[in-house]
Design a protein around this motif. Structure first.
Motif, mmCIF file in Angstrom:
data_model
loop_
_atom_site.group_PDB
_atom_site.id
_atom_site.type_symbol
_atom_site.label_atom_id
_atom_site.label_comp_id
_atom_site.label_asym_id
_atom_site.label_seq_id
_atom_site.Cartn_x
_atom_site.Cartn_y
_atom_site.Cartn_z
ATOM 1 N N ALA A 151 0.821 -1.220 0.000
ATOM 2 C CA ALA A 151 0.000 0.000 0.000
ATOM 3 C C ALA A 151 0.853 1.268 0.000
ATOM 4 O O ALA A 151 0.551 2.234 0.703
ATOM 5 N N CYS A 152 1.939 1.250 -0.790
ATOM 6 C CA CYS A 152 2.805 2.432 -0.853
ATOM 7 C C CYS A 152 2.216 3.524 -1.745
ATOM 8 O O CYS A 152 2.657 4.667 -1.709
ATOM 9 N N GLY A 153 1.232 3.160 -2.584
ATOM 10 C CA GLY A 153 0.597 4.140 -3.456
ATOM 11 C C GLY A 153 1.388 4.468 -4.697
ATOM 12 O O GLY A 153 0.958 5.268 -5.523
ATOM 13 N N LYS A 154 2.559 3.837 -4.888
ATOM 14 C CA LYS A 154 3.424 4.213 -6.009
ATOM 15 C C LYS A 154 2.997 3.596 -7.337
ATOM 16 O O LYS A 154 3.566 3.919 -8.376
ATOM 17 N N CYS A 155 1.996 2.716 -7.300
ATOM 18 C CA CYS A 155 1.468 2.196 -8.561
ATOM 19 C C CYS A 155 0.263 3.007 -9.016
ATOM 20 O O CYS A 155 -0.321 2.728 -10.066
ATOM 21 N N CYS A 156 -0.120 4.014 -8.211
ATOM 22 C CA CYS A 156 -1.335 4.793 -8.506
ATOM 23 C C CYS A 156 -1.017 5.985 -9.406
ATOM 24 O O CYS A 156 -1.322 7.147 -9.074
ATOM 25 N N PHE A 157 -0.382 5.700 -10.533
ATOM 26 C CA PHE A 157 -0.001 6.744 -11.472
ATOM 27 C C PHE A 157 -0.313 6.249 -12.881
ATOM 28 O O PHE A 157 -0.181 5.061 -13.185
ATOM 29 N N GLY A 158 -0.697 7.161 -13.757
ATOM 30 C CA GLY A 158 -0.841 6.813 -15.168
ATOM 31 C C GLY A 158 -2.181 6.192 -15.530
ATOM 32 O O GLY A 158 -3.197 6.410 -14.873
ATOM 33 N N TRP A 159 -2.183 5.413 -16.601
ATOM 34 C CA TRP A 159 -3.395 4.872 -17.191
ATOM 35 C C TRP A 159 -3.941 3.714 -16.357
ATOM 36 O O TRP A 159 -3.194 2.849 -15.910
ATOM 37 N N VAL A 160 -5.259 3.674 -16.216
ATOM 38 C CA VAL A 160 -5.926 2.575 -15.520
ATOM 39 C C VAL A 160 -7.082 2.072 -16.389
ATOM 40 O O VAL A 160 -8.064 2.790 -16.583
ATOM 41 N N PRO A 161 -6.979 0.853 -16.935
ATOM 42 C CA PRO A 161 -8.104 0.305 -17.705
ATOM 43 C C PRO A 161 -9.332 0.137 -16.815
ATOM 44 O O PRO A 161 -9.219 -0.261 -15.646
ATOM 45 N N LEU A 162 -10.498 0.449 -17.381
ATOM 46 C CA LEU A 162 -11.760 0.360 -16.655
ATOM 47 C C LEU A 162 -12.732 -0.537 -17.403
ATOM 48 O O LEU A 162 -12.588 -0.765 -18.607
ATOM 49 N N THR A 163 -13.740 -1.031 -16.709
ATOM 50 C CA THR A 163 -14.865 -1.643 -17.395
ATOM 51 C C THR A 163 -15.791 -0.515 -17.858
ATOM 52 O O THR A 163 -15.675 0.633 -17.396
ATOM 53 N N ILE A 164 -16.712 -0.836 -18.758
ATOM 54 C CA ILE A 164 -17.641 0.196 -19.224
ATOM 55 C C ILE A 164 -18.482 0.755 -18.074
ATOM 56 O O ILE A 164 -18.598 1.988 -17.935
ATOM 57 N N PRO A 165 -19.083 -0.088 -17.213
ATOM 58 C CA PRO A 165 -19.833 0.478 -16.083
ATOM 59 C C PRO A 165 -18.981 1.367 -15.187
ATOM 60 O O PRO A 165 -19.460 2.394 -14.685
ATOM 61 N N LEU A 184 -17.559 5.720 -28.147
ATOM 62 C CA LEU A 184 -18.185 4.588 -27.454
ATOM 63 C C LEU A 184 -19.449 5.045 -26.736
ATOM 64 O O LEU A 184 -20.486 4.376 -26.794
ATOM 65 N N LEU A 185 -19.376 6.190 -26.072
ATOM 66 C CA LEU A 185 -20.520 6.691 -25.316
ATOM 67 C C LEU A 185 -21.754 6.811 -26.200
ATOM 68 O O LEU A 185 -22.860 6.460 -25.781
ATOM 69 N N ARG A 186 -21.555 7.268 -27.422
ATOM 70 C CA ARG A 186 -22.683 7.423 -28.344
ATOM 71 C C ARG A 186 -23.369 6.091 -28.661
ATOM 72 O O ARG A 186 -24.538 6.073 -29.045
ATOM 73 N N GLN A 187 -22.643 4.992 -28.509
ATOM 74 C CA GLN A 187 -23.167 3.685 -28.883
ATOM 75 C C GLN A 187 -23.806 2.920 -27.730
ATOM 76 O O GLN A 187 -24.362 1.843 -27.955
ATOM 77 N N LEU A 188 -23.736 3.429 -26.526
ATOM 78 C CA LEU A 188 -24.192 2.676 -25.367
ATOM 79 C C LEU A 188 -25.691 2.852 -25.169
ATOM 80 O O LEU A 188 -26.151 3.842 -24.583
ATOM 81 N N ALA A 189 -26.446 1.905 -25.648
ATOM 82 C CA ALA A 189 -27.899 1.952 -25.532
ATOM 83 C C ALA A 189 -28.312 1.962 -24.061
ATOM 84 O O ALA A 189 -27.718 1.268 -23.234
ATOM 85 N N GLY A 190 -29.325 2.750 -23.747
ATOM 86 C CA GLY A 190 -29.831 2.807 -22.385
ATOM 87 C C GLY A 190 -29.034 3.707 -21.468
ATOM 88 O O GLY A 190 -29.343 3.801 -20.278
ATOM 89 N N THR A 191 -28.011 4.371 -21.989
ATOM 90 C CA THR A 191 -27.177 5.270 -21.192
ATOM 91 C C THR A 191 -27.642 6.711 -21.372
ATOM 92 O O THR A 191 -27.965 7.131 -22.490
ATOM 93 N N ASP A 192 -27.688 7.465 -20.287
ATOM 94 C CA ASP A 192 -27.988 8.890 -20.371
ATOM 95 C C ASP A 192 -26.722 9.588 -20.863
ATOM 96 O O ASP A 192 -25.892 10.047 -20.074
ATOM 97 N N VAL A 193 -26.582 9.625 -22.167
ATOM 98 C CA VAL A 193 -25.352 10.118 -22.794
ATOM 99 C C VAL A 193 -25.075 11.562 -22.396
ATOM 100 O O VAL A 193 -23.937 11.929 -22.074
#
Length: 250
Positions: free
Chosen positions: A9-23, A197-206
């Motif tokens: 828990a040093c926090g030193k990996c908390c930098f840069g890009w983080v892949p996310l799921t769509i939700p 991608l956002l434009r394609q997500l059906a059911g999402t309040d874009v």
């Protein structure tokens, strides 16, 4: 050979890009600047690309390239995570991205293809000594609970990701060539905005998502404006904010 690993828990990996799921991308649109990142994957004979969550993209006559496409918290590597507190702990631990929970193993790689990820990067203070628990034994993850959670979440995203990728490939005929060139560069990626991608997500309040994301992009555009080394980030944030203005309620 056993591999031992424990987060300190040093926090030193908390930098840069983080892949996310769509939700997660939708839920965190008011926290992180979002992008869509295409990452060429290692081609491993006899394995599905990305442990079944990768795409096979045509990049030339008879040639398919395995690629992972993911929404991503697109933060310069020199910036710490916006949710990292001064004590080095996560400020949104209860709802932090599944990628942060699963690190350093990866849900887009097979359970028996993880060992090389369990080597601390420069600056990390992970425990890999005798006191750390065995994470990989006989070539496989000992406890695959977090891996399976991420893998299942990525599988759930695949219909939307595949539809998005097909749309991009049709709209940009050079995309295959671009990806092939990127794959030739170690660690190369293709980055585009989240708006398509956002434009394609059906059911999402874009409009709502766009109105939450725009101030984040504008903030990061301002924070990168004065640094020539971050000119590419600044240009992307500015462009993506303008794109979302067409979708936003504000």
């Amino acid at each position: 050979m056993d591999t031992r690993f424990s987060c300190t828990a040093c926090g030193k990996c908390c930098f840069g890009w983080v892949p996310l799921t769509i939700p997660e991308a939708l839920a965190h649109a008011g926290r992180f600047p979002l992008a869509m990142v295409w990452s060429p994957l290692r081609a491993t004979p006899g394995r599905e690309p990305g442990a079944g969550v990768g795409l096979l993209v045509p990049v030339g006559p008879g040639r398919l390239l395995p690629v992972r496409v993911a929404p991503t918290a697109y933060i310069p590597p020199s910036f710490r995570c916006p949710e990292l507190q001064s004590d080095g702990l996560c400020g949104i631990h209860h709802s932090k991205p599944i990628r942060c929970r699963t690190m350093p193993v990866a849900g887009w790689r097979a359970p028996d293809d993880q060992a090389d990820l369990l080597t601390p990067r420069p600056g990390w203070e992970c425990d890999i000594g005798e006191s750390a628990p065995v994470v990989v034994q006989d070539g496989r993850i000992v406890d695959d609970t977090d891996w399976r959670a991420e893998h299942d979440a990525l599988l759930a995203d695949q219909p939307a990701i595949r539809a998005f990728a097909a749309m991009v490939m049709q709209a940009e005929p050079r995309m295959g060539q671009i990806l092939a060139q990127t794959a030739a560069q170690a660690g190369g990626n293709v980055v585009m905005g989240f708006g398509p991608l956002l434009r394609q997500l059906a059911g999402t309040d874009v409009a709502l998502v766009a109105s939450r994301q725009r101030p984040v992009l504008e903030d990061f555009a301002a924070r990168t404006a004065a640094d020539p080394g971050l000119a590419d980030y600044h240009a992307r944030y500015t462009s993506w904010s303008a794109d979302l203005a067409r979708l936003s309620r504000t």
